[in-house]
Write a protein that holds these residues in place. Structure first.
Motif, PDB file in Angstrom:
ATOM      1  N   UNK A 167      14.519   4.130 -11.216  1.00  0.00           N
ATOM      2  CA  UNK A 167      15.906   4.465 -11.544  1.00  0.00           C
ATOM      3  C   UNK A 167      15.997   5.955 -11.840  1.00  0.00           C
ATOM      4  N   UNK A 168      17.213   6.479 -11.753  1.00  0.00           N
ATOM      5  CA  UNK A 168      17.362   7.926 -11.840  1.00  0.00           C
ATOM      6  C   UNK A 168      18.491   8.299 -12.796  1.00  0.00           C
ATOM      7  N   UNK A 188      21.046   7.194 -21.119  1.00  0.00           N
ATOM      8  CA  UNK A 188      21.469   6.035 -21.910  1.00  0.00           C
ATOM      9  C   UNK A 188      22.176   5.016 -21.024  1.00  0.00           C
ATOM     10  N   UNK A 189      22.938   5.491 -20.042  1.00  0.00           N
ATOM     11  CA  UNK A 189      23.617   4.577 -19.124  1.00  0.00           C
ATOM     12  C   UNK A 189      22.627   3.841 -18.224  1.00  0.00           C
ATOM     13  N   UNK A 190      21.509   4.486 -17.890  1.00  0.00           N
ATOM     14  CA  UNK A 190      20.471   3.781 -17.127  1.00  0.00           C
ATOM     15  C   UNK A 190      19.979   2.576 -17.914  1.00  0.00           C
ATOM     16  N   UNK A 191      19.765   2.785 -19.210  1.00  0.00           N
ATOM     17  CA  UNK A 191      19.327   1.670 -20.064  1.00  0.00           C
ATOM     18  C   UNK A 191      20.400   0.580 -20.149  1.00  0.00           C
ATOM     19  N   UNK A 192      21.669   0.972 -20.110  1.00  0.00           N
ATOM     20  CA  UNK A 192      22.759   0.003 -20.225  1.00  0.00           C
ATOM     21  C   UNK A 192      23.056  -0.696 -18.900  1.00  0.00           C
ATOM     22  N   UNK A 193      23.002   0.069 -17.801  1.00  0.00           N
ATOM     23  CA  UNK A 193      23.514  -0.447 -16.533  1.00  0.00           C
ATOM     24  C   UNK A 193      22.435  -0.872 -15.538  1.00  0.00           C
ATOM     25  N   UNK A 194      21.218  -0.335 -15.670  1.00  0.00           N
ATOM     26  CA  UNK A 194      20.204  -0.566 -14.641  1.00  0.00           C
ATOM     27  C   UNK A 194      18.972  -1.319 -15.122  1.00  0.00           C
ATOM     28  N   UNK A 195      18.389  -0.883 -16.229  1.00  0.00           N
ATOM     29  CA  UNK A 195      17.174  -1.529 -16.725  1.00  0.00           C
ATOM     30  C   UNK A 195      17.080  -1.320 -18.234  1.00  0.00           C
TER      31      UNK A 195
END
Length: 425
Positions: A167-168, A188-195
């Motif tokens: 993820x990026x 932070x959005x990667x943690x919320x939306x992707x993984x």
């Protein structure tokens, strides 16, 4: 053979995807100069893409390789180990800023291999699978490292789906509208939306982006990543493949931020021209995987290890870091002169002599001008200077001359850049 004869062979036998667009062929070199097969001399501001911080054919590195050739060329380290490998491991563990009371190291052949194996180690150590990287990051051309690389052309074109679990997040580039706060919110959005963080084995970051445009990670950004990793049990992998071994005025770019990696990758100028890379990290993580889980037939060859040991000795014995800092100051001063003089030169930046500026349509819009960047590198080549562009938009001009470049050659090369900029109008 001359350039034309070699070019004919290249066109007939070298795969198009691997063939250089350059029609000059290097014949011999010395420090910051290369002579082609027709005898034309070029000043080298590329250094084999950051491989030659100590210059072409540093005498002590050449001597170390020759001495090793008289003893041993190959056994495969996993079949029968040899002194240069363990001696290099000791040196790397002594100098690398990594977490833990003790460090351990293992050697590979190239930067991409180091990144691949750093991810393997992080997955083994954490029991997790996912990896987070950053826009503009460059980590290699294998399929896993292509998935991690945050730039499409020319690296990802035509190669189909990339491996999953990568993820990026945004990388801070204030000049192009991405602040440090934006980057951290994006993470932070990667943690919320992707993984979720609990599934992330590693966050991988360049302390200074290389191919992505020589964008410098702010110290506070790296410190924030360190805290996020600590709070969530994630391994912080710092990629120092291009920024290591004196390129930024310190041995490693992350030292400017006082941030220690759990795992660090290195290659390029590690052996001043010999093919080798390394992963260095805290001993607990490095020992997580089982016997024979890391390595390769040629990984950490005797000659390359001998060269790397010699290169580290040269850095320590010949005041290379002081020279690096002085070179960075000279480049910074000259870049800002050009930024003031030329309407299309902007965003001058450097960490030591890892230095670049951008070519833009105009300074108000900051619209990248890749066409002008290409024209600049072409003009420079015609005048006898090897110069590279870089960046997501291809409009960055990066400088990777040897730290050991002679003052008169540096001035000659910079004058060629200045003359070429002036001719571009």
């Amino acid at each position: 053979m001359n350039n034309a004869e070699l070019q004919a062979l290249k066109e007939k036998y070298v795969a198009f995807g691997a063939a250089s667009p350059n029609t000059q062929f290097a014949d011999h070199a010395e420090n910051a100069q290369v002579w082609d097969a027709d005898g034309k001399r070029m000043i080298d501001f590329a250094g084999g893409i950051g491989v030659l911080n100590l210059g072409h054919r540093h005498p002590k590195v050449v001597e170390a390789v020759k001495n090793q050739l008289d003893k041993l060329m190959h056994t495969c380290q996993t079949v029968m180990p040899y002194a240069p490998y363990v001696q290099l491991a000791e040196k790397l563990c002594r100098i690398a800023p990594v977490t833990g009371e003790n460090a351990k190291a293992c050697m590979f052949n190239a930067g991409a291999e180091a990144l691949e194996n750093a991810v393997k180690i992080a997955r083994s150590a954490t029991g997790r699978s996912d990896v987070i990287c950053f826009d503009g990051g460059y980590h290699g051309r294998t399929l896993m490292t292509l998935a991690m690389t945050g730039k499409v052309a020319p690296y990802k074109n035509d190669f189909g789906p990339m491996p999953g679990g990568v993820y990026r997040a945004p990388f801070p580039m204030p000049y192009y509208g991405v602040t440090e706060e934006d980057a951290l919110r994006g993470l932070e959005m990667v943690f919320k939306a992707d993984t979720p963080a609990k599934d992330v084995a590693a966050i991988v970051v360049e302390a200074v982006q290389g191919e992505g445009g020589f964008h410098i990670a702010p110290p506070s950004f790296l410190q924030a990543l360190r805290k996020i990793c600590d709070d969530n049990g994630i391994a912080l992998i710092i990629d120092e493949v291009q920024s290591g071994f004196g390129r930024t005025g310190k041995l490693f770019a992350s030292e400017h931020s006082n941030v220690k990696a759990d795992i660090m990758t290195m290659a390029k100028s590690m052996a001043d021209g010999m093919p080798i890379s390394a992963v260095v990290g805290n001993a607990k993580m490095m020992d997580a995987s089982g016997p024979n889980s890391l390595g390769g037939t040629y990984s950490g060859s005797p000659t390359a290890c001998a060269a790397a040991c010699a290169a580290i000795d040269v850095i320590e014995q010949e005041n290379i870091l002081e020279k690096s800092q002085a070179l960075g100051e000279k480049l910074n001063k000259r870049f800002h002169q050009w930024q003031n003089e030329f309407a299309y030169v902007d965003n001058a930046r450097n960490l030591g002599p890892m230095a670049a500026f951008d070519l833009v349509k105009d300074k108000d819009s900051r619209q990248p001008d890749a066409e002008k960047a290409g024209a600049l590198t072409k003009k420079a080549k015609e005048k006898g200077l090897i110069l590279l562009n870089c960046g997501l938009w291809g409009n960055g001009i990066r400088f990777l001359m040897p730290v050991t470049i002679e003052d008169e050659l540096l001035e000659e090369g910079l004058s060629i850049v200045e003359e070429s900029l002036r001719e571009l109008g």
